[in-house]
Design a protein around this motif. Structure first.
Motif, PDB file in Angstrom:
ATOM      1  N   VAL A   1      65.443  27.227  32.320  1.00 57.23           N
ATOM      2  CA  VAL A   1      64.095  27.442  32.968  1.00 57.23           C
ATOM      3  C   VAL A   1      64.128  28.771  33.311  1.00 57.23           C
ATOM      4  CG1 VAL A   1      62.105  26.993  34.667  1.00 57.23           C
ATOM      5  CG2 VAL A   1      63.878  24.877  33.945  1.00 57.23           C
ATOM      6  N   ALA A   2      62.978  29.643  32.833  1.00 57.26           N
ATOM      7  CA  ALA A   2      62.834  30.928  33.304  1.00 57.26           C
ATOM      8  C   ALA A   2      61.261  31.035  33.998  1.00 57.26           C
ATOM      9  CB  ALA A   2      62.469  31.847  31.934  1.00 57.26           C
ATOM     10  N   THR A   3      61.396  31.962  35.107  1.00 55.31           N
ATOM     11  CA  THR A   3      60.134  31.758  35.733  1.00 55.31           C
ATOM     12  C   THR A   3      59.513  33.219  35.809  1.00 55.31           C
ATOM     13  OG1 THR A   3      61.334  32.460  37.890  1.00 55.31           O
ATOM     14  CG2 THR A   3      60.973  30.046  37.458  1.00 55.31           C
ATOM     15  N   GLY A   4      58.306  32.995  36.071  1.00 50.69           N
ATOM     16  CA  GLY A   4      57.498  34.245  36.553  1.00 50.69           C
ATOM     17  C   GLY A   4      57.948  34.532  38.105  1.00 50.69           C
ATOM     18  N   ARG A   5      56.966  35.417  38.617  1.00 51.64           N
ATOM     19  CA  ARG A   5      57.084  35.712  40.016  1.00 51.64           C
ATOM     20  C   ARG A   5      55.953  35.485  40.949  1.00 51.64           C
ATOM     21  NH1 ARG A   5      59.188  41.740  40.530  1.00 51.64           N
ATOM     22  NH2 ARG A   5      60.920  40.720  39.743  1.00 51.64           N
ATOM     23  N   PHE A   6      56.054  34.520  41.796  1.00 54.78           N
ATOM     24  CA  PHE A   6      54.851  33.792  42.536  1.00 54.78           C
ATOM     25  C   PHE A   6      54.118  35.203  43.181  1.00 54.78           C
ATOM     26  CE2 PHE A   6      52.731  31.878  45.773  1.00 54.78           C
ATOM     27  CZ  PHE A   6      52.401  30.455  45.227  1.00 54.78           C
ATOM     28  N   GLY A   7      52.925  34.998  42.990  1.00 60.45           N
ATOM     29  CA  GLY A   7      51.925  35.994  43.596  1.00 60.45           C
ATOM     30  C   GLY A   7      51.769  37.326  43.166  1.00 60.45           C
ATOM     31  N   ALA A   8      52.440  37.727  42.356  1.00 59.20           N
ATOM     32  CA  ALA A   8      52.592  38.688  41.524  1.00 59.20           C
ATOM     33  C   ALA A   8      51.453  38.934  40.284  1.00 59.20           C
ATOM     34  CB  ALA A   8      53.887  39.133  40.813  1.00 59.20           C
ATOM     35  N   ASP A   9      51.159  39.930  40.018  1.00 57.09           N
ATOM     36  CA  ASP A   9      50.224  40.322  39.082  1.00 57.09           C
ATOM     37  C   ASP A   9      51.016  40.399  37.670  1.00 57.09           C
ATOM     38  OD1 ASP A   9      48.206  41.256  37.168  1.00 57.09           O
ATOM     39  OD2 ASP A   9      48.135  43.441  37.943  1.00 57.09           O
ATOM     40  N   MET A  10      50.817  39.287  37.065  1.00 63.76           N
ATOM     41  CA  MET A  10      52.061  39.124  35.993  1.00 63.76           C
ATOM     42  C   MET A  10      51.265  39.226  34.734  1.00 63.76           C
ATOM     43  SD  MET A  10      53.993  35.702  37.261  1.00 63.76           S
ATOM     44  CE  MET A  10      52.886  34.794  38.075  1.00 63.76           C
ATOM     45  N   LYS A  11      51.901  39.709  33.718  1.00 65.42           N
ATOM     46  CA  LYS A  11      51.353  39.694  32.297  1.00 65.42           C
ATOM     47  C   LYS A  11      52.334  39.049  31.573  1.00 65.42           C
ATOM     48  CE  LYS A  11      49.041  43.487  33.748  1.00 65.42           C
ATOM     49  NZ  LYS A  11      47.851  43.231  34.461  1.00 65.42           N
ATOM     50  N   VAL A  12      51.554  37.916  30.831  1.00 68.15           N
ATOM     51  CA  VAL A  12      52.171  36.690  29.986  1.00 68.15           C
ATOM     52  C   VAL A  12      52.138  36.948  28.606  1.00 68.15           C
ATOM     53  CG1 VAL A  12      52.428  34.490  29.684  1.00 68.15           C
ATOM     54  CG2 VAL A  12      51.891  35.315  31.931  1.00 68.15           C
ATOM     55  N   SER A  13      53.115  36.980  27.848  1.00 67.08           N
ATOM     56  CA  SER A  13      52.948  37.295  26.221  1.00 67.08           C
ATOM     57  C   SER A  13      53.660  35.868  25.620  1.00 67.08           C
ATOM     58  CB  SER A  13      53.446  38.637  25.959  1.00 67.08           C
ATOM     59  OG  SER A  13      54.958  38.668  25.898  1.00 67.08           O
ATOM     60  N   LEU A  14      52.969  35.380  24.747  1.00 66.79           N
ATOM     61  CA  LEU A  14      53.562  34.250  23.976  1.00 66.79           C
ATOM     62  C   LEU A  14      53.104  34.277  22.530  1.00 66.79           C
ATOM     63  CD1 LEU A  14      51.359  31.749  23.900  1.00 66.79           C
ATOM     64  CD2 LEU A  14      51.657  31.951  26.438  1.00 66.79           C
ATOM     65  N   VAL A  15      53.832  33.523  21.968  1.00 65.85           N
ATOM     66  CA  VAL A  15      53.487  33.262  20.402  1.00 65.85           C
ATOM     67  C   VAL A  15      53.304  31.700  20.496  1.00 65.85           C
ATOM     68  CG1 VAL A  15      53.998  32.979  18.064  1.00 65.85           C
ATOM     69  CG2 VAL A  15      54.649  34.965  19.446  1.00 65.85           C
ATOM     70  N   ASN A  16      52.091  31.395  20.560  1.00 66.34           N
ATOM     71  CA  ASN A  16      51.599  29.914  20.678  1.00 66.34           C
ATOM     72  C   ASN A  16      52.044  29.315  19.395  1.00 66.34           C
ATOM     73  OD1 ASN A  16      50.408  27.273  20.891  1.00 66.34           O
ATOM     74  ND2 ASN A  16      48.974  28.195  22.271  1.00 66.34           N
ATOM     75  N   ASP A  17      52.694  28.086  19.240  1.00 66.67           N
ATOM     76  CA  ASP A  17      53.206  27.434  18.155  1.00 66.67           C
ATOM     77  C   ASP A  17      52.193  26.356  17.777  1.00 66.67           C
ATOM     78  OD1 ASP A  17      54.656  26.272  15.952  1.00 66.67           O
ATOM     79  OD2 ASP A  17      56.191  25.518  17.070  1.00 66.67           O
ATOM     80  N   GLY A  18      51.490  26.285  16.910  1.00 64.63           N
ATOM     81  CA  GLY A  18      50.322  25.294  16.393  1.00 64.63           C
ATOM     82  C   GLY A  18      49.110  25.942  16.005  1.00 64.63           C
ATOM     83  N   PRO A  19      48.263  26.363  16.808  1.00 65.40           N
ATOM     84  CA  PRO A  19      48.490  26.385  18.479  1.00 65.40           C
ATOM     85  C   PRO A  19      48.731  25.054  18.997  1.00 65.40           C
ATOM     86  CG  PRO A  19      46.606  26.940  17.857  1.00 65.40           C
ATOM     87  CD  PRO A  19      47.002  26.837  16.553  1.00 65.40           C
ATOM     88  N   PHE A  20      49.481  24.856  20.049  1.00 67.54           N
ATOM     89  CA  PHE A  20      49.543  23.423  20.337  1.00 67.54           C
ATOM     90  C   PHE A  20      49.516  23.484  21.940  1.00 67.54           C
ATOM     91  CE2 PHE A  20      51.535  19.473  22.098  1.00 67.54           C
ATOM     92  CZ  PHE A  20      51.220  18.709  20.967  1.00 67.54           C
ATOM     93  N   THR A  21      48.427  23.167  22.736  1.00 70.17           N
ATOM     94  CA  THR A  21      48.290  23.266  24.064  1.00 70.17           C
ATOM     95  C   THR A  21      47.623  21.933  24.822  1.00 70.17           C
ATOM     96  OG1 THR A  21      47.757  25.328  23.878  1.00 70.17           O
ATOM     97  CG2 THR A  21      47.064  24.385  25.998  1.00 70.17           C
ATOM     98  N   VAL A  22      48.379  21.540  26.072  1.00 69.42           N
ATOM     99  CA  VAL A  22      48.185  20.070  26.629  1.00 69.42           C
ATOM    100  C   VAL A  22      47.781  20.441  27.921  1.00 69.42           C
ATOM    101  CG1 VAL A  22      49.210  18.055  27.138  1.00 69.42           C
ATOM    102  CG2 VAL A  22      49.579  18.986  24.919  1.00 69.42           C
ATOM    103  N   LEU A  23      46.852  19.661  28.550  1.00 69.35           N
ATOM    104  CA  LEU A  23      46.769  19.851  29.923  1.00 69.35           C
ATOM    105  C   LEU A  23      47.386  18.494  30.704  1.00 69.35           C
ATOM    106  CD1 LEU A  23      45.276  21.027  32.391  1.00 69.35           C
ATOM    107  CD2 LEU A  23      43.214  19.728  32.038  1.00 69.35           C
ATOM    108  N   LEU A  24      48.275  18.724  31.533  1.00 72.55           N
ATOM    109  CA  LEU A  24      48.721  17.566  32.235  1.00 72.55           C
ATOM    110  C   LEU A  24      48.314  17.655  33.758  1.00 72.55           C
ATOM    111  CD1 LEU A  24      52.495  17.746  31.327  1.00 72.55           C
ATOM    112  CD2 LEU A  24      50.761  16.118  30.200  1.00 72.55           C
ATOM    113  N   GLU A  25      48.202  16.434  34.141  1.00 69.54           N
ATOM    114  CA  GLU A  25      47.610  16.209  35.741  1.00 69.54           C
ATOM    115  C   GLU A  25      48.833  15.111  36.266  1.00 69.54           C
ATOM    116  OE1 GLU A  25      44.156  17.455  38.501  1.00 69.54           O
ATOM    117  OE2 GLU A  25      43.833  17.473  36.415  1.00 69.54           O
ATOM    118  N   VAL A  26      49.306  15.352  37.297  1.00 69.85           N
ATOM    119  CA  VAL A  26      50.079  14.540  38.122  1.00 69.85           C
ATOM    120  C   VAL A  26      49.659  14.086  39.542  1.00 69.85           C
ATOM    121  CG1 VAL A  26      52.055  14.317  36.757  1.00 69.85           C
ATOM    122  CG2 VAL A  26      51.834  15.711  38.532  1.00 69.85           C
TER     123      VAL A  26
END
Length: 143
Positions: free
Chosen positions: A118-143
């Protein structure tokens, strides 16, 4: 807890130009938000779901646990934004930082206890996220 899960070929998060977390795919980029009634038990439940959810091609479909696929977990309070009224979202449903940060950390800790990389971001920071979505494939989970 709420999570937006994207199957990726790779993903990274940077803060002030420094890469603070990155994965090489196949893997999952997971945006995680917490609300006021979330608990460490829900965090553990979300982690188990992420680790075993069958989102990768195969016959049958495969999970991170079966592939040894890495996860990039990033805190995202805006998942609990509500824009049903007006033009500006409210964040009333999002847990405040002192509540949310330990819950996101608990998701990460449980994933690692299950054997995940597991890699992580930094909580509360102004983060820039880059990714290559494979599919694209996106799912919303709620527990």
């Amino acid at each position: 807890m709420r999570a937006v899960v994207q199957r990726v070929a790779g993903a990274a998060v940077t803060v002030d130009g420094e890469t603070v977390g990155a994965i090489e795919g196949p893997g999952l980029c997971v945006l995680v938000g917490a609300t006021h009634e979330d608990t460490p038990a829900r965090a553990a439940q979300l982690a188990r779901k992420l680790w075993t959810l069958r989102l990768f091609p195969g016959s049958p479909e495969l999970s991170c646990s079966e592939l040894g696929a890495p996860l990039l977990v990033i805190s995202q309070f805006t998942l609990y934004g509500d824009a049903r009224k007006g033009r500006r979202p409210t964040w009333n449903a999002a847990a405040p930082g002192p509540v949310a940060e330990p819950l996101v950390d608990a998701v990460v800790a449980e994933l690692r206890a299950l054997g995940a990389t597991v890699a992580t971001g930094r909580f509360g920071a102004d983060m820039k996220v880059s990714l290559v979505n494979d599919g694209p494939f996106t799912v919303l989970l709620e527990v």
